[in-house]
Design an enzyme around this catalytic site. Structure first.
Site, PDB file in Angstrom:
ATOM      1  N   LYS A 115      -2.779  -7.796   0.008  1.00  0.00           N
ATOM      2  CA  LYS A 115      -4.386  -7.109  -1.007  1.00  0.00           C
ATOM      3  C   LYS A 115      -4.765  -7.841  -2.218  1.00  0.00           C
ATOM      4  O   LYS A 115      -6.035  -8.351  -2.770  1.00  0.00           O
ATOM      5  CB  LYS A 115      -3.632  -5.717  -1.456  1.00  0.00           C
ATOM      6  CG  LYS A 115      -3.936  -5.009  -0.608  1.00  0.00           C
ATOM      7  CD  LYS A 115      -3.775  -3.294  -0.669  1.00  0.00           C
ATOM      8  CE  LYS A 115      -3.535  -2.071  -0.359  1.00  0.00           C
ATOM      9  NZ  LYS A 115      -3.406  -0.835  -0.691  1.00  0.00           N
ATOM     10  N   LYS A 197      -1.812  -5.311  12.496  1.00  0.00           N
ATOM     11  CA  LYS A 197      -1.616  -4.031  11.974  1.00  0.00           C
ATOM     12  C   LYS A 197      -3.068  -3.468  12.275  1.00  0.00           C
ATOM     13  O   LYS A 197      -3.660  -3.805  12.104  1.00  0.00           O
ATOM     14  CB  LYS A 197      -1.149  -3.957  10.720  1.00  0.00           C
ATOM     15  CG  LYS A 197      -0.210  -2.341  10.318  1.00  0.00           C
ATOM     16  CD  LYS A 197      -0.222  -1.846   8.943  1.00  0.00           C
ATOM     17  CE  LYS A 197      -1.035  -2.236   8.112  1.00  0.00           C
ATOM     18  NZ  LYS A 197      -0.659  -1.828   6.977  1.00  0.00           N
ATOM     19  N   LYS A 200      -6.579   0.756   8.751  1.00  0.00           N
ATOM     20  CA  LYS A 200      -7.754   1.784   7.917  1.00  0.00           C
ATOM     21  C   LYS A 200      -8.942   1.086   7.313  1.00  0.00           C
ATOM     22  O   LYS A 200     -10.144   1.478   7.421  1.00  0.00           O
ATOM     23  CB  LYS A 200      -7.777   2.816   6.958  1.00  0.00           C
ATOM     24  CG  LYS A 200      -6.483   3.095   6.453  1.00  0.00           C
ATOM     25  CD  LYS A 200      -6.840   4.377   5.264  1.00  0.00           C
ATOM     26  CE  LYS A 200      -5.090   5.465   4.710  1.00  0.00           C
ATOM     27  NZ  LYS A 200      -4.735   4.097   4.225  1.00  0.00           N
TER      28      LYS A 200
HETATM   29  P1  TYM Z   1      -1.202   4.301   3.897  1.00  0.00           P
HETATM   30  O1  TYM Z   1      -2.100   5.549   3.551  1.00  0.00           O
HETATM   31  O2  TYM Z   1      -1.387   2.717   3.732  1.00  0.00           O
HETATM   32  O3  TYM Z   1      -0.697   4.543   5.690  1.00  0.00           O
HETATM   33  C1  TYM Z   1       0.278   6.142   5.289  1.00  0.00           C
HETATM   34  C2  TYM Z   1       1.590   6.750   5.955  1.00  0.00           C
HETATM   35  O4  TYM Z   1       0.739   5.232   7.589  1.00  0.00           O
HETATM   36  C3  TYM Z   1       1.538   4.833   8.273  1.00  0.00           C
HETATM   37  N1  TYM Z   1       1.124   3.619   8.548  1.00  0.00           N
HETATM   38  C4  TYM Z   1       1.410   3.094  10.152  1.00  0.00           C
HETATM   39  N2  TYM Z   1       2.116   3.367  10.985  1.00  0.00           N
HETATM   40  C5  TYM Z   1       2.140   2.752  11.994  1.00  0.00           C
HETATM   41  N3  TYM Z   1       1.415   2.391  12.366  1.00  0.00           N
HETATM   42  C6  TYM Z   1       0.347   1.317  12.067  1.00  0.00           C
HETATM   43  N4  TYM Z   1      -1.087   0.745  11.896  1.00  0.00           N
HETATM   44  C7  TYM Z   1       0.142   1.979  10.446  1.00  0.00           C
HETATM   45  N5  TYM Z   1      -1.111   1.553   9.098  1.00  0.00           N
HETATM   46  C8  TYM Z   1      -0.059   2.668   8.419  1.00  0.00           C
HETATM   47  C9  TYM Z   1       2.126   3.862   6.863  1.00  0.00           C
HETATM   48  O5  TYM Z   1       3.497   3.595   6.967  1.00  0.00           O
HETATM   49  C10 TYM Z   1       2.895   5.210   6.046  1.00  0.00           C
HETATM   50  O6  TYM Z   1       3.839   5.659   5.980  1.00  0.00           O
HETATM   51  N6  TYM Z   1       1.885   3.622  -0.278  1.00  0.00           N
HETATM   52  C11 TYM Z   1       1.451   4.754   1.098  1.00  0.00           C
HETATM   53  C12 TYM Z   1       1.322   6.013   0.487  1.00  0.00           C
HETATM   54  C13 TYM Z   1       2.399   6.630  -0.518  1.00  0.00           C
HETATM   55  C14 TYM Z   1       3.506   6.478   0.148  1.00  0.00           C
HETATM   56  C15 TYM Z   1       4.775   6.823  -1.423  1.00  0.00           C
HETATM   57  C16 TYM Z   1       4.296   6.357   1.563  1.00  0.00           C
HETATM   58  C17 TYM Z   1       2.722   6.486  -1.829  1.00  0.00           C
HETATM   59  N7  TYM Z   1       3.671   7.389  -2.103  1.00  0.00           N
HETATM   60  C18 TYM Z   1       5.663   7.978  -1.371  1.00  0.00           C
HETATM   61  C19 TYM Z   1       5.432   7.501   1.340  1.00  0.00           C
HETATM   62  C20 TYM Z   1       6.151   8.091   0.117  1.00  0.00           C
HETATM   63  C21 TYM Z   1       1.314   3.348   2.051  1.00  0.00           C
HETATM   64  O7  TYM Z   1      -0.186   2.936   1.445  1.00  0.00           O
HETATM   65  O8  TYM Z   1       0.355   3.969   3.065  1.00  0.00           O
END
Ligand code: TYM
Length: 334
Positions: A115, A197, A200
């Site tokens: 990032k 990957k 979004k």
């Molecule tokens: P975020 O918002 O990027 O993504 C949310 C969840 O989706 C999963 N994910 C994927 N899984 C499979 N294939 C993909 N291409 C893919 N892209 C995203 C992510 O692994 C995630 O589980 N930091 C985290 C949000 C967060 C969080 C937490 C998660 C903040 N606090 C505490 C768990 C526990 C994030 O940015 O996820």
């Protein structure tokens, strides 16, 4: 009212409309695990501001995400579905945990490296300490399990290290959380570049299927998905594009990769891609309809937001008080 003795915490960012990667890697598992645990599903809006956001868009996306959680099948009476910014204990615990986390640990986080390369003009301190806020999210609720996609495992490992470090000094304060990663689809790849990957924030719209995409767009994007010249539907690392499509189809159809290989034995990629697209659209359409109904039902959603933030705050306060006491903050006089 809540489901199980053990606690589950997870969350997603409202920085853009979710993709089916988020759905397969996270939300879908949240739904299947929700009967077994007492679950908190958070819209992590505080994480989102590590990258500049337009305020009106962030507010709108946060509400869309919260309603999406419910529309995918999470019951807001049985699960705690809420905004991170409505529960200030997250930020308070994050500050404390910052003082138990090393700069060296944070500078090793691959997401920080990615990032900061992408947003070179805004490498802010929040971007750097982001994983500590994530640790606070999880530890605040004494979560036993955290369902995530593979890309979040490094952050979860750090969370465990911080919790263990804290417990070593002060006794058993935090539950050490375990990650939960689904068998298939823990890392869904871009449809345009299967080595990357699905994200979004990808600038190429054809690389991702968004949860809001209508059927014709979904079918078109799958039709354009990058594959290979093997002309064989096989779940193999040698065919990353096809392997990715099999993972997606498997997640949406409940068929195993082996069943899918058999189903498409001797058939062309055109037919296969169409079947993947149809299965995704069949699942997304009712979710989209339910989400639209919820967005139209303002009073109901507002009441969910209010009561669930109160429920989360009650649990969060218990842990925060314990932590404050352990580290020596003066007691609050009542
Ligand atoms: P975020 O918002 O990027 O993504 C949310 C969840 O989706 C999963 N994910 C994927 N899984 C499979 N294939 C993909 N291409 C893919 N892209 C995203 C992510 O692994 C995630 O589980 N930091 C985290 C949000 C967060 C969080 C937490 C998660 C903040 N606090 C505490 C768990 C526990 C994030 O940015 O996820």
């Amino acid at each position: 009212m809540l489901n199980g003795e053990k606690m589950l915490f997870s969350g997603a960012q409202a920085t853009n409309v979710l993709t089916i990667g988020n759905y397969i890697g996270a939300l879908k598992n949240w739904v299947s695990l929700s009967d077994e645990y007492t679950c908190l599903y958070c819209v992590v809006d505080e994480h989102s501001i590590t990258v500049r956001q337009d305020p009106a868009t962030l507010r709108k996306r946060a509400r869309e995400l919260l309603t999406l959680y419910i529309a995918t099948g999470l019951d807001p009476e049985k699960n705690i579905i809420y905004y991170q910014s409505h529960v200030p204990q997250h930020a308070e615990l994050a500050w404390i945990l910052n003082c138990y986390t090393y700069m060296g640990e944070l500078s090793r986080m691959t997401q920080f490296k990615d990032k900061s390369a992408k947003h070179a003009d805004n490498i802010n301190a929040g971007l750097f300490t982001y994983p500590v806020l994530m640790a606070a999210d999880i530890l605040l609720y004494q979560a036993d399990v955290v369902p995530v996609g593979v890309d979040q495992l490094q952050h979860l490992e750090l969370t465990r290290n911080i919790a263990e470090r804290f417990n070593n000094i002060y006794g058993d304060v935090f539950t050490i959380p375990e990650p939960y990663v689904g068998k298939v689809g823990a890392k869904i790849q871009s449809l345009q570049d299967p080595s990357k990957k699905m994200s979004k924030s990808d600038e190429n719209e054809n690389a991702s299927i968004y949860m809001t995409d209508p059927r014709d767009v979904i079918i078109r994007k799958f039709k354009r998905a990058v594959t290979d010249n093997e002309a064989c539907v096989r779940y193999s690392d040698d065919q990353p594009g096809i392997k990715n499509l099999i993972s997606i189809y498997s997640a949406f159809s409940q068929k195993t990769p082996e069943e899918i290989e058999r189903e498409f034995d001797g058939r062309g990629y055109g037919e296969f891609k169409l079947a993947v697209g149809e299965s995704v659209a069949d699942v997304l359409e009712p979710i989209q309809k339910k989400q639209a109904d919820l967005l139209a039902n303002k009073d109901y959603v507002d009441s969910i937001i209010k009561t669930n933030a109160e429920r989360a705050s009650y649990l969060a306060t218990k842990t925060l008080r314990k932590v404050q006491k352990k580290i020596g903050f003066p007691e609050i006089v009542r």
